[in-house]
Design a protein around this motif. Structure first.
Motif, PDB file in Angstrom:
ATOM      1  N   VAL A  80       1.671 -28.711 -13.196  1.00 34.94           N
ATOM      2  CA  VAL A  80       0.507 -29.497 -13.588  1.00 34.94           C
ATOM      3  C   VAL A  80       0.807 -30.978 -13.429  1.00 34.94           C
ATOM      4  O   VAL A  80       1.910 -31.442 -13.738  1.00 34.94           O
ATOM      5  CB  VAL A  80       0.133 -29.194 -15.056  1.00 34.94           C
ATOM      6  CG1 VAL A  80      -1.091 -29.991 -15.490  1.00 34.94           C
ATOM      7  CG2 VAL A  80      -0.110 -27.706 -15.242  1.00 34.94           C
ATOM      8  N   SER A  81      -0.160 -31.738 -12.960  1.00 33.53           N
ATOM      9  CA  SER A  81      -0.007 -33.181 -12.862  1.00 33.53           C
ATOM     10  C   SER A  81      -0.017 -33.782 -14.260  1.00 33.53           C
ATOM     11  O   SER A  81      -0.950 -33.561 -15.043  1.00 33.53           O
ATOM     12  CB  SER A  81      -1.135 -33.787 -12.030  1.00 33.53           C
ATOM     13  OG  SER A  81      -1.095 -35.200 -12.105  1.00 33.53           O
ATOM     14  N   ALA A  82       1.032 -34.551 -14.580  1.00 35.27           N
ATOM     15  CA  ALA A  82       1.101 -35.164 -15.890  1.00 35.27           C
ATOM     16  C   ALA A  82       0.087 -36.284 -16.042  1.00 35.27           C
ATOM     17  O   ALA A  82      -0.235 -36.696 -17.156  1.00 35.27           O
ATOM     18  CB  ALA A  82       2.513 -35.709 -16.129  1.00 35.27           C
ATOM     19  N   ALA A  83      -0.420 -36.784 -14.922  1.00 33.29           N
ATOM     20  CA  ALA A  83      -1.353 -37.907 -14.978  1.00 33.29           C
ATOM     21  C   ALA A  83      -2.758 -37.467 -15.379  1.00 33.29           C
ATOM     22  O   ALA A  83      -3.353 -38.001 -16.314  1.00 33.29           O
ATOM     23  CB  ALA A  83      -1.387 -38.619 -13.626  1.00 33.29           C
ATOM     24  N   ASP A  84      -3.288 -36.466 -14.682  1.00 38.35           N
ATOM     25  CA  ASP A  84      -4.673 -36.068 -14.964  1.00 38.35           C
ATOM     26  C   ASP A  84      -4.817 -34.621 -15.436  1.00 38.35           C
ATOM     27  O   ASP A  84      -5.920 -34.146 -15.701  1.00 38.35           O
ATOM     28  CB  ASP A  84      -5.543 -36.293 -13.727  1.00 38.35           C
ATOM     29  CG  ASP A  84      -5.037 -35.507 -12.510  1.00 38.35           C
ATOM     30  OD1 ASP A  84      -4.171 -34.626 -12.687  1.00 38.35           O
ATOM     31  OD2 ASP A  84      -5.516 -35.782 -11.397  1.00 38.35           O
ATOM     32  N   GLY A  85      -3.697 -33.893 -15.549  1.00 41.32           N
ATOM     33  CA  GLY A  85      -3.741 -32.524 -16.048  1.00 41.32           C
ATOM     34  C   GLY A  85      -4.176 -31.494 -15.037  1.00 41.32           C
ATOM     35  O   GLY A  85      -4.331 -30.319 -15.380  1.00 41.32           O
ATOM     36  N   SER A  86      -4.373 -31.889 -13.788  1.00 40.53           N
ATOM     37  CA  SER A  86      -4.813 -30.925 -12.770  1.00 40.53           C
ATOM     38  C   SER A  86      -3.653 -30.049 -12.327  1.00 40.53           C
ATOM     39  O   SER A  86      -2.508 -30.491 -12.231  1.00 40.53           O
ATOM     40  CB  SER A  86      -5.392 -31.672 -11.563  1.00 40.53           C
ATOM     41  OG  SER A  86      -4.407 -32.506 -10.986  1.00 40.53           O
ATOM     42  N   LYS A  87      -3.960 -28.784 -12.063  1.00 34.07           N
ATOM     43  CA  LYS A  87      -2.939 -27.844 -11.606  1.00 34.07           C
ATOM     44  C   LYS A  87      -2.758 -28.011 -10.098  1.00 34.07           C
ATOM     45  O   LYS A  87      -3.711 -27.936  -9.331  1.00 34.07           O
ATOM     46  CB  LYS A  87      -3.337 -26.412 -11.930  1.00 34.07           C
ATOM     47  CG  LYS A  87      -2.271 -25.377 -11.606  1.00 34.07           C
ATOM     48  CD  LYS A  87      -2.735 -23.967 -11.925  1.00 34.07           C
ATOM     49  CE  LYS A  87      -2.970 -23.785 -13.399  1.00 34.07           C
ATOM     50  NZ  LYS A  87      -3.294 -22.370 -13.725  1.00 34.07           N
ATOM     51  N   THR A  88      -1.518 -28.255  -9.669  1.00 29.30           N
ATOM     52  CA  THR A  88      -1.263 -28.532  -8.259  1.00 29.30           C
ATOM     53  C   THR A  88      -0.616 -27.366  -7.525  1.00 29.30           C
ATOM     54  O   THR A  88      -0.702 -27.290  -6.309  1.00 29.30           O
ATOM     55  CB  THR A  88      -0.353 -29.760  -8.115  1.00 29.30           C
ATOM     56  OG1 THR A  88       0.886 -29.496  -8.804  1.00 29.30           O
ATOM     57  CG2 THR A  88      -0.995 -30.988  -8.745  1.00 29.30           C
ATOM     58  N   ALA A  89       0.045 -26.470  -8.245  1.00 29.76           N
ATOM     59  CA  ALA A  89       0.741 -25.374  -7.563  1.00 29.76           C
ATOM     60  C   ALA A  89       1.145 -24.316  -8.572  1.00 29.76           C
ATOM     61  O   ALA A  89       1.075 -24.529  -9.790  1.00 29.76           O
ATOM     62  CB  ALA A  89       1.968 -25.904  -6.834  1.00 29.76           C
ATOM     63  N   ILE A  90       1.557 -23.186  -8.066  1.00 29.81           N
ATOM     64  CA  ILE A  90       2.175 -22.142  -8.879  1.00 29.81           C
ATOM     65  C   ILE A  90       3.510 -21.791  -8.239  1.00 29.81           C
ATOM     66  O   ILE A  90       3.576 -21.510  -7.043  1.00 29.81           O
ATOM     67  CB  ILE A  90       1.295 -20.883  -8.975  1.00 29.81           C
ATOM     68  CG1 ILE A  90      -0.018 -21.200  -9.705  1.00 29.81           C
ATOM     69  CG2 ILE A  90       2.033 -19.774  -9.724  1.00 29.81           C
ATOM     70  CD1 ILE A  90      -0.959 -20.020  -9.794  1.00 29.81           C
TER      71      ILE A  90
END
Length: 278
Positions: A80-90
């Motif tokens: 998860v991106s620590a900046a905006d909380g979006s999930k970027t990968a698994i």
């Protein structure tokens, strides 16, 4: 002067003879043995006439048949991106299961209601390797809060039934709730306790030393760079690698059960340090 042959014996003489007879050990044992035989016969006859009244022998509850940390499985981790909380990968990484085989020797099913992990130590092993803004949240069964300081206990409710005269295996994974890029692998030492539906507890008779594998490959890559480049390394030093190698080796040699991830991690650090000392 001798006593006349016809003179009767005194009462004192007869009482002394009777008392000495009753005080003989073999006489006492014979009387007690006879009483026990009579009591045993009466009890046996009673249970023959009333078989339903005979108490059933107490049956043991669950038994621990085997425990291991050698059954690996892929742990899914959400990046998860620590900046905006979006999930970027698994991502997936290999993590051992805490595996316990249970046997139920009784005639009734036994339900496991709760599992508790009692942590005695937490050790973070590794040297700096850089950082980013990503947060890794792995899907462990027991999620360890980052701020926790040992000793402490984590509990997990469950409803796991072991059938009469059956044998079942239960397993758990353990790791941090989340880690930020730049974190080091964590080594946990703990004991496992299972709580049964009858209120009893079953303590697993082994101390376990278990490593969560997050970022282990990145840490080893940074350590290898330090060994190859020496003082020119950007993030870490050979002295740090040497220090952490000693810590990992000590933990990997702990008594009880040790996870294969920790053994391999420790061996990799030792091979790097051996290159420096050759």
């Amino acid at each position: 002067m001798s006593r006349d042959e016809g003179e009767p014996h005194s009462a004192t003489s007869d009482g002394a003879s009777e008392q000495s007879f009753l005080q003989r050990p073999q006489v006492i044992l014979g009387i007690v043995g006879g009483l026990l035989t009579v009591v045993g016969t009466v009890i046996g006859t009673f249970f023959l006439l009333f078989p339903d009244a005979q108490p059933e022998p107490e049956q043991p509850g669950l038994e621990v048949v085997a425990v291991d940390l050698d059954r690996e499985q892929a742990i899914a981790a959400d990046v998860v991106s620590a900046a905006d909380g979006s999930k970027t990968a698994i991502e997936d990484w290999k993590s051992s299961l805490v595996s316990v085989v249970l046997r139920n020797p009784s005639d009734d099913p036994v339900l496991v209601r709760r599992a508790e992990v009692h942590f005695s130590t937490l050790s973070r092993v590794g040297c700096p390797y850089g950082a980013g803004d990503l947060d890794v949240q792995a899907r462990y069964h027991f999620k360890v809060p980052l701020e926790k300081k040992a000793p402490f206990t984590l509990k997990r409710a469950m409803a796991y039934s072991v059938s009469p005269h059956g044998q079942e295996r239960i397993a758990f994974t353990i790791g941090p709730e989340s880690v930020f890029t730049g974190a080091f692998p964590t080594v946990y030492q703990f004991r496992l306790t299972l709580h049964l539906d009858d209120g009893s507890t079953l303590k697993v008779p082994h101390t376990m030393t278990y490593m969560d594998p997050s970022y282990a490959e990145v840490v080893l890559a940074a350590a290898e760079e330090a060994v190859e480049d020496g003082d020119r390394s950007v993030f870490t030093t050979v002295d740090c690698v040497r220090e952490q190698e000693a810590v990992a080796r000590r933990l990997a040699g702990a008594s009880g059960l040790v996870s294969p991830e920790l053994k391999e991690y420790s061996a990799s650090l030792t091979r790097l340090i051996d290159r420096v000392t050759d």
